[in-house]
Design an enzyme around this catalytic site. Sequence first.
Site, PDB file in Angstrom:
ATOM      1  N   ALA A   9       0.826  -1.213   0.000  1.00 13.91           N
ATOM      2  CA  ALA A   9       0.000   0.000   0.000  1.00 13.91           C
ATOM      3  C   ALA A   9       0.856   1.257   0.000  1.00 13.91           C
ATOM      4  O   ALA A   9       0.498   2.265   0.605  1.00 13.91           O
ATOM      5  CB  ALA A   9      -0.919  -0.008   1.219  1.00 13.91           C
ATOM      6  N   GLY A  11       1.918   2.955  -2.795  1.00 11.17           N
ATOM      7  CA  GLY A  11       1.799   3.782  -3.986  1.00 11.17           C
ATOM      8  C   GLY A  11       1.123   5.124  -3.750  1.00 11.17           C
ATOM      9  O   GLY A  11       0.257   5.263  -2.888  1.00 11.17           O
ATOM     10  N   LYS A  22      -3.734   6.514  -2.713  1.00 10.85           N
ATOM     11  CA  LYS A  22      -4.726   5.812  -3.528  1.00 10.85           C
ATOM     12  C   LYS A  22      -5.535   4.811  -2.721  1.00 10.85           C
ATOM     13  O   LYS A  22      -6.755   4.697  -2.899  1.00 10.85           O
ATOM     14  CB  LYS A  22      -4.029   5.104  -4.697  1.00 10.85           C
ATOM     15  N   GLY A  78       9.699  -0.489  -6.312  1.00 11.17           N
ATOM     16  CA  GLY A  78       9.038  -1.640  -6.893  1.00 11.17           C
ATOM     17  C   GLY A  78       8.484  -2.616  -5.871  1.00 11.17           C
ATOM     18  O   GLY A  78       8.765  -2.532  -4.668  1.00 11.17           O
ATOM     19  N   THR A  79       7.696  -3.554  -6.387  1.00 12.02           N
ATOM     20  CA  THR A  79       6.986  -4.495  -5.519  1.00 12.02           C
ATOM     21  C   THR A  79       7.923  -5.472  -4.820  1.00 12.02           C
ATOM     22  O   THR A  79       7.694  -5.854  -3.670  1.00 12.02           O
ATOM     23  CB  THR A  79       5.952  -5.273  -6.343  1.00 12.02           C
ATOM     24  N   HIS A 360     -48.166  16.632   8.718  1.00 12.05           N
ATOM     25  CA  HIS A 360     -47.577  17.627   7.822  1.00 12.05           C
ATOM     26  C   HIS A 360     -46.847  18.738   8.568  1.00 12.05           C
ATOM     27  O   HIS A 360     -47.304  19.214   9.608  1.00 12.05           O
ATOM     28  CB  HIS A 360     -48.622  18.325   6.925  1.00 12.05           C
ATOM     29  N   TYR A 384     -35.487  24.171  22.591  1.00 15.51           N
ATOM     30  CA  TYR A 384     -34.169  24.765  22.855  1.00 15.51           C
ATOM     31  C   TYR A 384     -34.318  26.190  23.361  1.00 15.51           C
ATOM     32  O   TYR A 384     -34.963  27.025  22.720  1.00 15.51           O
ATOM     33  CB  TYR A 384     -33.350  24.740  21.561  1.00 15.51           C
TER      34      TYR A 384
END
Length: 455
Positions: A9, A11, A22, A78-79, A360, A384
């Site tokens: 994770a 990247g 990402k 790289g991986t 209503h 309130y």
Amino acid sequence: MGLSVVILAAGKGSRMNSNKPKVLQTLAAKTLIEHVVSSVEKLNPDNIVVVTGHLKEQVEDALQGRNITFVYQQQQLGTGHAVLQALPYLKEQKVLILYGDVPLISTEVLENLVDTTNYDDLGVLTAFVENPQGLGRIVRDKFGAVTEIVEEKDANDIQRQIKEINTGIYCVHKNLLQKWLPEIKANNVQKEYYLTDIITFAKADHVSINVTHPINEFEILGVNDRTQLASLERVWQRNVAEKIMAKGVSIADPNRFDVRGNLDVGKDCWIDINVIIKGNVKLGNNVVIGANCILKNCIIEDNVRIKSNSMVDGSIIREGAIVGPFARVRPECDVKEGAVIGNFVEAKKTILGKGSKASHLTYLGDSEIGANCNIGAGVITCNYDGVNKHKTVIGDYAFIGSDSQLIAPVNIGQGATVGAGSTIVKDVPADNLAISRARQRHIDTWQRSVKKTDK
């Protein structure tokens, strides 16, 4: 069976054009990496290692509270280099390696890969896709054995025609990783250390390569930009919708239905278009949800109707009640059996008793309303005082006339009636009529103003 998991994770995800990593983009209200972690947690691994890089603090914060070890990859090399950083934190057992931006991978597919890979094998998850552009290709020899994985940037024209692609998901024993990872060279266009090189090392060491495939192609799709993210969002939502319909629920248009949490459904429910489910929602039997409704962390019992454009949040709607259209039920409400929260009615922290109606244009806040009451149009419980909230209590069978204001704290007794247009500041005894308004006068000498005209 011992198992360690490595999730890559690190990247940046520059094509997202985002201020966050990402893997922290969201799909169905969960980050991409949370989807992945949730899938692997069901495998009950001994440990989970997440390799972070860009904005690592954000990733760690997003996964706070989970049993995860974080490892920082300072340089994005790289991986293969990423997994090498995780190696000291892994146990002497099988290691499942996957990516944090492949959110739809299922536990079943991962479990199959792990279970079918022996301790002295290399397990590889591959898939056959119609459009393999941008993906690493699986190269096989004339006997069908996997010989290497070639990234598209390094592939020749023949290799680019291959439809079998590398998903980047592997299962391999730590002992093999310890041997192979230091041997990886950056002999490629990107000058990176590719994890895919372990295929070549496996062949050289006569290690069996176990290949498995996903159940559905979408399970192995990664996310690189917002277009792909939106596409996977629809895949996810459609898949969820189909599972819900299989349980006996009708959905008007599965392509216009979103679940951003967990939905527990009964039978014979009807869900119209553009309904959004958030958090944990439970529907009973024969529930009807109108168009454009949002349900969040709520319980909807049998035979309830939620009419169009309504919101229910953090509340319970009891059997046979009606909500909407254009109603908002805020947290901590309990709408009892057969009660009605009608159009343009807002309720917050309110009990509306069995058979009672607020049909209503009403605000009910911090209220406890008994059974079979009628709350007229335009009624406001004024809860309130500018500093604190106060409670309004209305007894059974009370009638509150239209355009009345009930200034809390106040009690309206059982069977009492409040005349329309009243402002009630004192308790009203049971069965009494309360009227608080100016006496009507007729002024027969009054003349309407006449508009002046310029001469």
